[in-house]
Structures are given as C-alpha cells and as structure tokens.
Scaffold this motif. Sequence first.
Motif, PDB file in Angstrom:
ATOM      1  N   ALA A  51       0.967  -1.216   0.269  1.00 33.93           N
ATOM      2  CA  ALA A  51      -0.246  -0.126  -0.037  1.00 33.93           C
ATOM      3  C   ALA A  51       0.911   1.164   0.132  1.00 33.93           C
ATOM      4  O   ALA A  51       0.490   2.097  -0.682  1.00 33.93           O
ATOM      5  CB  ALA A  51      -0.903   0.029   1.065  1.00 33.93           C
ATOM      6  N   ALA A  52       2.088   1.052   0.514  1.00 32.91           N
ATOM      7  CA  ALA A  52       2.788   2.357   0.872  1.00 32.91           C
ATOM      8  C   ALA A  52       3.525   2.540  -0.629  1.00 32.91           C
ATOM      9  O   ALA A  52       3.628   4.031  -0.770  1.00 32.91           O
ATOM     10  CB  ALA A  52       3.966   2.120   2.019  1.00 32.91           C
ATOM     11  N   GLY A  53       3.802   1.600  -1.128  1.00 33.59           N
ATOM     12  CA  GLY A  53       4.287   1.970  -2.032  1.00 33.59           C
ATOM     13  C   GLY A  53       4.096   2.342  -3.138  1.00 33.59           C
ATOM     14  O   GLY A  53       4.026   3.395  -3.865  1.00 33.59           O
ATOM     15  N   LEU A  54       2.263   2.158  -3.580  1.00 26.91           N
ATOM     16  CA  LEU A  54       0.909   2.272  -4.016  1.00 26.91           C
ATOM     17  C   LEU A  54       1.448   4.160  -3.962  1.00 26.91           C
ATOM     18  O   LEU A  54       1.195   4.232  -5.133  1.00 26.91           O
ATOM     19  CB  LEU A  54       0.114   1.213  -4.040  1.00 26.91           C
ATOM     20  N   LEU A  55       1.331   3.935  -3.039  1.00 24.42           N
ATOM     21  CA  LEU A  55       0.962   5.279  -2.466  1.00 24.42           C
ATOM     22  C   LEU A  55       1.554   6.290  -2.867  1.00 24.42           C
ATOM     23  O   LEU A  55       1.423   8.044  -3.105  1.00 24.42           O
ATOM     24  CB  LEU A  55       0.309   5.658  -0.971  1.00 24.42           C
ATOM     25  N   LEU A  56       2.310   6.132  -2.527  1.00 24.75           N
ATOM     26  CA  LEU A  56       3.643   6.969  -2.870  1.00 24.75           C
ATOM     27  C   LEU A  56       4.494   6.787  -4.500  1.00 24.75           C
ATOM     28  O   LEU A  56       4.398   8.604  -5.011  1.00 24.75           O
ATOM     29  CB  LEU A  56       5.542   6.415  -2.031  1.00 24.75           C
ATOM     30  N   LEU A  57       4.070   5.973  -4.983  1.00 21.73           N
ATOM     31  CA  LEU A  57       4.057   6.442  -6.574  1.00 21.73           C
ATOM     32  C   LEU A  57       2.802   7.148  -6.961  1.00 21.73           C
ATOM     33  O   LEU A  57       3.131   8.431  -7.992  1.00 21.73           O
ATOM     34  CB  LEU A  57       4.005   4.980  -7.192  1.00 21.73           C
ATOM     35  N   GLY A  58       1.327   6.718  -6.375  1.00 18.01           N
ATOM     36  CA  GLY A  58       0.905   8.322  -7.086  1.00 18.01           C
ATOM     37  C   GLY A  58       1.091   9.679  -6.202  1.00 18.01           C
ATOM     38  O   GLY A  58       1.112  10.484  -7.035  1.00 18.01           O
ATOM     39  N   GLY A  67      -0.033   0.048  12.782  1.00 17.47           N
ATOM     40  CA  GLY A  67      -0.302   1.288  12.842  1.00 17.47           C
ATOM     41  C   GLY A  67       0.189   2.190  12.901  1.00 17.47           C
ATOM     42  O   GLY A  67      -0.235   3.794  12.385  1.00 17.47           O
ATOM     43  N   GLN A  68       1.062   2.480  14.024  1.00 17.29           N
ATOM     44  CA  GLN A  68       2.229   4.187  13.953  1.00 17.29           C
ATOM     45  C   GLN A  68       2.643   4.140  12.251  1.00 17.29           C
ATOM     46  O   GLN A  68       2.350   5.384  11.985  1.00 17.29           O
ATOM     47  CB  GLN A  68       2.861   3.460  15.262  1.00 17.29           C
ATOM     48  N   ALA A  69       2.780   2.230  11.876  1.00 17.59           N
ATOM     49  CA  ALA A  69       3.304   3.147  10.366  1.00 17.59           C
ATOM     50  C   ALA A  69       2.483   3.904   9.526  1.00 17.59           C
ATOM     51  O   ALA A  69       2.557   4.574   8.841  1.00 17.59           O
ATOM     52  CB  ALA A  69       4.246   1.853  10.097  1.00 17.59           C
ATOM     53  N   TYR A  70       0.650   3.130   9.857  1.00 17.44           N
ATOM     54  CA  TYR A  70       0.159   3.947   9.008  1.00 17.44           C
ATOM     55  C   TYR A  70      -0.210   5.434   9.175  1.00 17.44           C
ATOM     56  O   TYR A  70      -0.034   6.291   7.789  1.00 17.44           O
ATOM     57  CB  TYR A  70      -1.217   2.854   9.176  1.00 17.44           C
ATOM     58  N   HIS A  71      -0.648   5.688  10.223  1.00 18.50           N
ATOM     59  CA  HIS A  71      -0.577   7.174  11.360  1.00 18.50           C
ATOM     60  C   HIS A  71       0.396   8.271  10.428  1.00 18.50           C
ATOM     61  O   HIS A  71       0.189   9.108   9.566  1.00 18.50           O
ATOM     62  CB  HIS A  71      -0.598   6.445  12.353  1.00 18.50           C
ATOM     63  N   TYR A  72       1.541   7.565  10.576  1.00 16.12           N
ATOM     64  CA  TYR A  72       2.662   8.430   9.673  1.00 16.12           C
ATOM     65  C   TYR A  72       2.667   8.345   8.378  1.00 16.12           C
ATOM     66  O   TYR A  72       2.577   9.481   7.940  1.00 16.12           O
ATOM     67  CB  TYR A  72       4.083   7.918  10.508  1.00 16.12           C
ATOM     68  N   LEU A  73       2.610   7.337   7.658  1.00 11.75           N
ATOM     69  CA  LEU A  73       2.677   7.873   5.877  1.00 11.75           C
ATOM     70  C   LEU A  73       1.232   8.214   5.446  1.00 11.75           C
ATOM     71  O   LEU A  73       1.099   9.268   4.748  1.00 11.75           O
ATOM     72  CB  LEU A  73       2.455   5.783   5.518  1.00 11.75           C
ATOM     73  N   LEU A  74       0.191   8.552   5.999  1.00  7.46           N
ATOM     74  CA  LEU A  74      -0.909   8.758   6.061  1.00  7.46           C
ATOM     75  C   LEU A  74      -1.091  10.450   6.543  1.00  7.46           C
ATOM     76  O   LEU A  74      -1.310  11.260   5.479  1.00  7.46           O
ATOM     77  CB  LEU A  74      -2.420   8.407   6.803  1.00  7.46           C
ATOM     78  N   LEU A  75      -0.046  10.653   7.188  1.00  6.82           N
ATOM     79  CA  LEU A  75      -0.250  11.797   7.714  1.00  6.82           C
ATOM     80  C   LEU A  75       0.844  13.173   6.868  1.00  6.82           C
ATOM     81  O   LEU A  75       0.672  13.798   6.419  1.00  6.82           O
ATOM     82  CB  LEU A  75       0.748  12.466   8.912  1.00  6.82           C
ATOM     83  N   GLY A  76       1.541  11.903   6.315  1.00 10.53           N
ATOM     84  CA  GLY A  76       2.753  12.581   5.550  1.00 10.53           C
ATOM     85  C   GLY A  76       2.704  12.950   4.655  1.00 10.53           C
ATOM     86  O   GLY A  76       2.479  14.112   3.654  1.00 10.53           O
ATOM     87  N   LEU A 120      -9.314   7.043   5.357  1.00 14.68           N
ATOM     88  CA  LEU A 120      -8.986   5.820   5.739  1.00 14.68           C
ATOM     89  C   LEU A 120      -8.188   6.646   7.043  1.00 14.68           C
ATOM     90  O   LEU A 120      -8.051   5.947   7.427  1.00 14.68           O
ATOM     91  CB  LEU A 120      -7.624   5.689   4.890  1.00 14.68           C
ATOM     92  N   TYR A 121      -7.382   7.426   7.665  1.00 12.98           N
ATOM     93  CA  TYR A 121      -6.830   7.981   8.410  1.00 12.98           C
ATOM     94  C   TYR A 121      -7.897   7.639   9.559  1.00 12.98           C
ATOM     95  O   TYR A 121      -7.277   7.528  10.870  1.00 12.98           O
ATOM     96  CB  TYR A 121      -6.287   9.309   8.197  1.00 12.98           C
ATOM     97  N   ARG A 122      -9.411   8.889   9.244  1.00  9.24           N
ATOM     98  CA  ARG A 122     -10.375   9.166  10.744  1.00  9.24           C
ATOM     99  C   ARG A 122     -11.298   7.523  10.117  1.00  9.24           C
ATOM    100  O   ARG A 122     -11.614   7.365  11.174  1.00  9.24           O
ATOM    101  CB  ARG A 122     -11.209  10.203  10.263  1.00  9.24           C
ATOM    102  N   ASN A 123     -10.688   6.639   9.681  1.00  7.79           N
ATOM    103  CA  ASN A 123     -11.257   5.147   9.501  1.00  7.79           C
ATOM    104  C   ASN A 123     -13.029   5.770   9.472  1.00  7.79           C
ATOM    105  O   ASN A 123     -13.399   5.164  10.057  1.00  7.79           O
ATOM    106  CB  ASN A 123     -11.310   4.601  10.989  1.00  7.79           C
ATOM    107  N   GLU A 124     -14.065   7.162   9.132  1.00  6.43           N
ATOM    108  CA  GLU A 124     -15.139   7.339   8.829  1.00  6.43           C
ATOM    109  C   GLU A 124     -14.830   6.641   7.301  1.00  6.43           C
ATOM    110  O   GLU A 124     -14.576   7.272   6.600  1.00  6.43           O
ATOM    111  CB  GLU A 124     -15.105   8.898   8.949  1.00  6.43           C
TER     112      GLU A 124
END
Lengths: 346, 153, 132
Positions: B11-18, C3-12, C57-61
Amino acid sequence: MSRLKENYENSRYRRFMRWMNGEVDLLDGVTDVRIPEETEPAPAGHGAAGPVSSADKRRAALEARRKESEEIFGPEIWPQAASGEPIFDRRLTVFRGVYSVMSVILCAVIIWVFLWTTVHLPPFGGADNPANNEVPRRYIESGLAETGAVNFVTGMILDYRAFDTFGESCVLFIASCCVLVLLRIDPVDEHSRARVRKQQENDRVFEPKNDVILQKAAFILVPLILIFGIYIVLNGHLSPGGGFSGGAVLGSGLILYLNAFGFQKTERFFTEKVYRRVTLCALTFYCLAKSYSFFTGANHLESGIPLGTPGAILSSGLILPLNICVGLVVMCTMYAFYTLFRKGGM
Amino acid sequence: MTGGWIRFLAAAGLLLLGLFFEVLAVFGANRFKKALNRIHAAAMGDTLGILFVSLGLMVMRGFSMDSLKLFLVILFFWLASPVSGHMIARLEAMTNQNLGEIAVIRMEKEDREKAAGSGRPGGGDESLPDAAETGPEEKGKSGSGKGRKGAEK
Amino acid sequence: MIGQAYHYLLLGAMILLGVLIIVSIIRSVLGPGISDRVIAVNMIGTIIIMLIAILSLYRNESYLVDVCLIYAMISFLSVVVLCKVYTGVYLQRKNMKANLEAVEDNLQHQEEEVIVVEAEGQPEQKEEEAVR
C-alpha cells in the motif's frame, strides 16, 4: 474654500473616488478574457476615424449604452448626468460624507462585537456547554427508537424538526420564484425595443455547441450521476446524505445534460410546466404528510406508519418520502437557477 | 515478514507512486510556459495520480464497500478527465492570441507529392513544420476552423 | 507498530498534498491567461479528492468516500461550464458568430433580420435571430 492642488484629478483620493463611483474599471485590460487589440479598419458606417484610445472607446460605449437604455426605459432621473459633468447637489455631498463616516463606524463596531464574542465562547464539545442540555440528550438517546433512522441527524431534521425543513424547502422555492421575477425575459412580441434588448442579452449565440466528445462522454456519465444522486437521496436515513445533497447532485447531472446536448433536447422533458408541477406536488405532499403527523401527535393518537427495522431501506416511517420530496425540490431549484441565469427563462 | 507488513509495504509503495506522479504533475504545470503543455502535465496527475493513490488505499482497506466506491471514483475520473482536458484545450485554442508560435504541421497531398517528387509512399514524412503558416493568421484560421468543425457535427 | 506506520504514512501524504494545493492556488492566481487558471482549478479539485480519500482512511470514517465521488462529479461539471461560458464571452466580444447550424440548435426556427444596434462603430450586421 480650500486650496485646490495642481493635478487634483490624479491624486490618490480622486482616483479612489472614481473607482468607488464606478467610473473606472481597474480590471479593464487585465481581465482573463483578452480581446485582440487590433480591430478592423474604420468601416463605412462612420465618417471620421474611429475612436483611438481605450478611454474614448469606453466613453463611446457608455454613451451608446446610455442611449439604448434611455430608449427603453425613459429619461434618467438626473438629467445633469447626460452631459457628463459632475453633479453639484448639496444633499448628495452631505449624504456622501455622512455615509462614509457611518459605514466605517458600523464596520468597526461589528468587527469588535464578533471578535469579543469569539474570545468568550466556551470550548468546543465541553460537557457543560449551554448547547448540551436535555434536548440533544433526548435526540441522541431515543432518536433511534422513536424515529427508526440509524443516521439520527436525518431523523432529527425530518422527524423531530420537520417543520423547519419544510420552511427551508419553501425558501428554495421562493428564491427561484424571485430569480424568475427578476431575470426573466418575457416572450417577445413585435415591440422593437424589447427585441433589441433580448437580442443583446442573448449571449448564448456565440458559444460552441455540439461538441461530439462531450456528448459521448455525457451519454455515459449523466446516467451515472443521476443514479448516484438517487442513491444519496434514498439513503438519507442510513448514511450521511439525504434530500439536500442528493438533490444537488441530481441538479448537477441535469446541468451536465443541458451543457452537452443543448436547450432544445432538454426541453423535451423538462419545461417550465414540469418544474412548476414537480415543485408544487413535492411541497404539497410534504405539507400533507407532516400535517398528518402533527394531527396524530397532538391528539395522542398512534400514527399508523410503521417504523420498520432500523438499517433497512424501507424504515423510519415518513422519512423516506420526505427525503424524496426535498430532493426533487432541490434538483428543480438548481436547474432553474442555471437556466434562468443563462437564458432568462425555462 | 508477516502479512500485515506485506500489505503495508504494498500500500505504501502504491501511495508513494501516486504522490510522485501528482508532484510531477503540479511541478510540470508550473514550469511549462504554454497552456497546452500544462494540460499535458495536469492530465498526468488526473489519471495516473488518482489511479495509484486509490489503488493504495484499496489495498489498505481490503474488500469492502469503501474499496468499491474508490474504484467507482477511478472509473469516473478516467471517463471524465480526458473530456475536461479536451474542453480546456478547446478554450485555449479559441481564445489565445499567441497560439501561432506553435508550429503547425500540415501537409496537403499535393504539397507532399510536389515536395517529394515521385515514388513516395502515402503516409510520408509528416514531421516537417510548415514554417510559413505560423503566425496570427493561422491561429485565427485554426481556431475558427476547430470551432466550425466542432460545431458542425 | 503497523498502526503507527500507517498513521505517519497517511499524515505525511496529507501534508504533501496540502503543499501541492497551495502551489496550485498560487498558479491559479498568477497564470497569465484564462486556460492556466482553469487548469489550476481542475488540479486543485483532483488533489482535494485524493486528500479526502486519504482522510477517510486516516479517521476510519467510511462515509467520506461518498464526498469524494460527489466532488469528482461537481468539479468535472464546473470545468465544462467554465470553458463554455468563457469561450462564449470571448467570441461575443470579438463579434464573431458561431456556425449557424449550431445557433439554430438552441433557438427556435423563426428567422428574422434584425439590425444590431451599433455599440462601438462596428459595421451593421444582419443576424438571423430567432425570437420566442
């Protein structure tokens, strides 16, 4: 009498006053739609060389427009304005001075009141806010049981407070009636002035029409948009949505159809008669349905409308039909605004 | 590597590509000087950017109603954004004064045969710009020609 | 951990998209010409749709994805209407006429010769104008 400076007309104050009174357009020449500077050479209609500078052209255009409006509407109230000289009327001068001072004071007072109020507001979502009294508690706790709507915001606006929503739908209807009264260009008869005016208002003559790519895309997309709008309207009591947002999407689908295919094809199924009948029937049905609810509720009778199981489409009593009514009114209003502003009629 | 981490990496790869495509699109739209070139850059963001970001989010969500709605978003965008690019390009061609600086490639059949002599195949070399026809006149003709062609059909 | 990884990825991702929106707004103000502004507005719409999807996705709504779809439709419609109106305004100001077939598509078939009131010294034009 105060001493006038040299070159008074170009001072900052005079330039500002000229802009404020509408004599000067600051955006003239820097607007987005740029017209080519070179025009055709002076035609045979006018003898002398045509107006050379842009200021002269503007003045000539203003003069021409004033002449046309005088033909249609009659002489102006201030005959001194016809000659272009400034109007020296004492009442006007005093009024302008007083108006400037009062407007500044009023703005300052309003800004101060807003800022002071905002500073003293309670924190958002605090437990002892004045807004969190027993009324929202009743809505939240027994909303699902009494209205049957999973989305109890919709349950609130279409069940507990349905009368307010009725007022809002009526406001939409009144707004489109007012725009109709103001903007409508009546059907033209032999009268030449109105015909000239109508022809000048008709700026759709110059638009590109019948774009094939847009038509093919709209052929696929308009059904999609309309289906999605219907989905939002029907799911008002299950997920965020409801009549207002669904009606907006339905209206935008109709506007896309109109843009792609033109007015004639759209008028095959949506004319003014259709608009009138749909809005009147929707509002009347809303009124009758809610009157029934008021009647049974006030007399402590059991309203015979079943609440159903929460979470199903056919649940929550009257909310689904009322959503459909509100959606229809909003859709017709959006389409009416668009055609009234574009065409002056429906 | 557990399943959770694999899903995260995909998911991170696809998101970063986008996001990379979107950054490229915005960068290109700002650096190009002509509006028609900017449409190229913006269209890349409209299609590829949305596709990869939505795919990444769909992988994060799994199979659910939200993934279906995101798929509908992708579908709608791939149908609608080329049409909006076409409309913007048409607006540009009709209203821009300085469009004639772009070389117009136009080879009539007679010119082609005259220029090449004999023995030239039908779909010959069309990469020679007709330098004499650039300029405001051609812009006017091409603009109104496009308008006429579009309005006829 | 995940969960932390997702949080930071989406926030960035959301912060980066916010910066892109600001750059596009600057382009929509600067762009010398109407097409550049329409392109910038279209791109702002696209980036906002991505932002809302990531936010949901970040807010899970899950209901925010409906907003994405609606916004896609509305932004497409807005670009179509803007282009039509601006082209019409430009052509009108240049006193050009679209093809007559296209004109009669929207007006009824009652032909009259009307003499355009001279506004700026342009020559008198005869127009086939339909009258309701």
